[in-house]
Motif scaffolding. Structure first.
Motif, PDB file in Angstrom:
ATOM      1  N   SER A  52       0.818  -1.219   0.000  1.00 24.99           N
ATOM      2  CA  SER A  52       0.000   0.000   0.000  1.00 24.99           C
ATOM      3  C   SER A  52       0.851   1.269   0.000  1.00 24.99           C
ATOM      4  N   LYS A  53       2.134   1.155   0.272  1.00 29.76           N
ATOM      5  CA  LYS A  53       3.033   2.308   0.271  1.00 29.76           C
ATOM      6  C   LYS A  53       3.564   2.611  -1.131  1.00 29.76           C
ATOM      7  N   LEU A  54       3.436   1.663  -2.062  1.00 24.52           N
ATOM      8  CA  LEU A  54       3.925   1.843  -3.427  1.00 24.52           C
ATOM      9  C   LEU A  54       2.969   2.735  -4.199  1.00 24.52           C
ATOM     10  N   ALA A  55       3.516   3.593  -5.054  1.00 23.92           N
ATOM     11  CA  ALA A  55       2.658   4.510  -5.813  1.00 23.92           C
ATOM     12  C   ALA A  55       3.324   4.899  -7.122  1.00 23.92           C
ATOM     13  N   SER A  56       2.493   5.200  -8.099  1.00 23.45           N
ATOM     14  CA  SER A  56       2.998   5.843  -9.308  1.00 23.45           C
ATOM     15  C   SER A  56       3.261   7.305  -8.960  1.00 23.45           C
ATOM     16  N   LEU A  57       3.920   8.008  -9.855  1.00 24.33           N
ATOM     17  CA  LEU A  57       4.205   9.419  -9.598  1.00 24.33           C
ATOM     18  C   LEU A  57       2.915  10.211  -9.407  1.00 24.33           C
ATOM     19  N   ASP A  58       1.919   9.993 -10.262  1.00 24.64           N
ATOM     20  CA  ASP A  58       0.653  10.739 -10.127  1.00 24.64           C
ATOM     21  C   ASP A  58      -0.061  10.407  -8.824  1.00 24.64           C
ATOM     22  N   GLU A  59      -0.090   9.124  -8.461  1.00 22.36           N
ATOM     23  CA  GLU A  59      -0.710   8.739  -7.183  1.00 22.36           C
ATOM     24  C   GLU A  59       0.028   9.385  -6.021  1.00 22.36           C
ATOM     25  N   LEU A  60       1.338   9.389  -6.104  1.00 21.62           N
ATOM     26  CA  LEU A  60       2.138   9.958  -5.025  1.00 21.62           C
ATOM     27  C   LEU A  60       1.897  11.459  -4.885  1.00 21.62           C
ATOM     28  N   LYS A  61       1.788  12.158  -5.986  1.00 24.69           N
ATOM     29  CA  LYS A  61       1.510  13.600  -5.920  1.00 24.69           C
ATOM     30  C   LYS A  61       0.183  13.857  -5.205  1.00 24.69           C
ATOM     31  N   ASP A  62      -0.822  13.042  -5.489  1.00 22.18           N
ATOM     32  CA  ASP A  62      -2.112  13.174  -4.795  1.00 22.18           C
ATOM     33  C   ASP A  62      -1.968  12.882  -3.305  1.00 22.18           C
ATOM     34  N   ARG A  63      -1.259  11.817  -2.968  1.00 21.19           N
ATOM     35  CA  ARG A  63      -1.049  11.471  -1.562  1.00 21.19           C
ATOM     36  C   ARG A  63      -0.339  12.603  -0.815  1.00 21.19           C
ATOM     37  N   LEU A  64       0.691  13.156  -1.449  1.00 21.97           N
ATOM     38  CA  LEU A  64       1.454  14.221  -0.783  1.00 21.97           C
ATOM     39  C   LEU A  64       0.635  15.500  -0.650  1.00 21.97           C
ATOM     40  N   ALA A  65      -0.239  15.763  -1.591  1.00 19.93           N
ATOM     41  CA  ALA A  65      -1.120  16.929  -1.460  1.00 19.93           C
ATOM     42  C   ALA A  65      -1.986  16.781  -0.209  1.00 19.93           C
ATOM     43  N   ARG A  66      -2.482  15.576   0.039  1.00 16.01           N
ATOM     44  CA  ARG A  66      -3.288  15.333   1.251  1.00 16.01           C
ATOM     45  C   ARG A  66      -2.439  15.464   2.517  1.00 16.01           C
TER      46      ARG A  66
END
Length: 159
Positions: free
Chosen positions: A6-20
């Protein structure tokens, strides 16, 4: 507790996670590397990076960039396996595989508050220091003295 997967992410997913994460006032650190053969130096490096911020993102070099950086016979494990091993570490919050030989483009995409490098660097010798400073971030040197080297470990195992 989150699973490693669940910690793995694509770049776009990660950008969304970091925005939160940032919306909640959390500071972000980024560490990166090949992580081709995990050893105690990696554990200490990532623990030190985690201590620099509320959230630790780790960028893992993809297979092609490891081959270019480390030479024939590397990586020992595919990027997906290396990323999952890094994600399994308690100190790590998010993992993304990146394709470049250096982390400059990932830094510009994610804009972490802190870019963490190991003790084989100084703040002034970090190749991406100007990129980090360009958006107002800072560079931190973390981990223990560079006494652990994946290439040296591989050579020892082959003897």
């Amino acid at each position: 507790m989150r699973t490693a997967a669940s910690k793995l992410a694509s770049l776009d997913e990660l950008k969304d996670r970091l925005a939160r994460e940032r919306a909640q006032g959390r500071r972000v650190a980024l560490a990166n590397g090949c992580f081709d053969l995990l050893h105690v130096g990696h554990v200490r490096y990532l623990a030190g990076a985690r201590a620099e911020a509320d959230v630790l993102v780790v960028g893992v070099n993809d297979d092609d960039s490891v081959r270019r950086l480390k030479g024939p016979g590397r990586p020992l494990m595919p990027a997906a396996d290396r990323a999952l091993l890094v994600a399994a570490m308690r100190s790590v919050d998010h993992v993304v595989v990146f394709h470049d030989d250096d982390v400059a483009r990932l830094l510009l995409e994610l804009r972490p508050d802190v870019h963490c490098k190991g003790t084989d660097y100084t703040v002034d010798s970090v190749p991406e220091r100007d990129v980090v400073r360009s958006y107002g971030g800072r560079v931190a040197i973390v981990g223990d003295a560079k006494q652990h080297d994946t290439s040296a470990l591989i050579a020892r195992m082959r003897r």
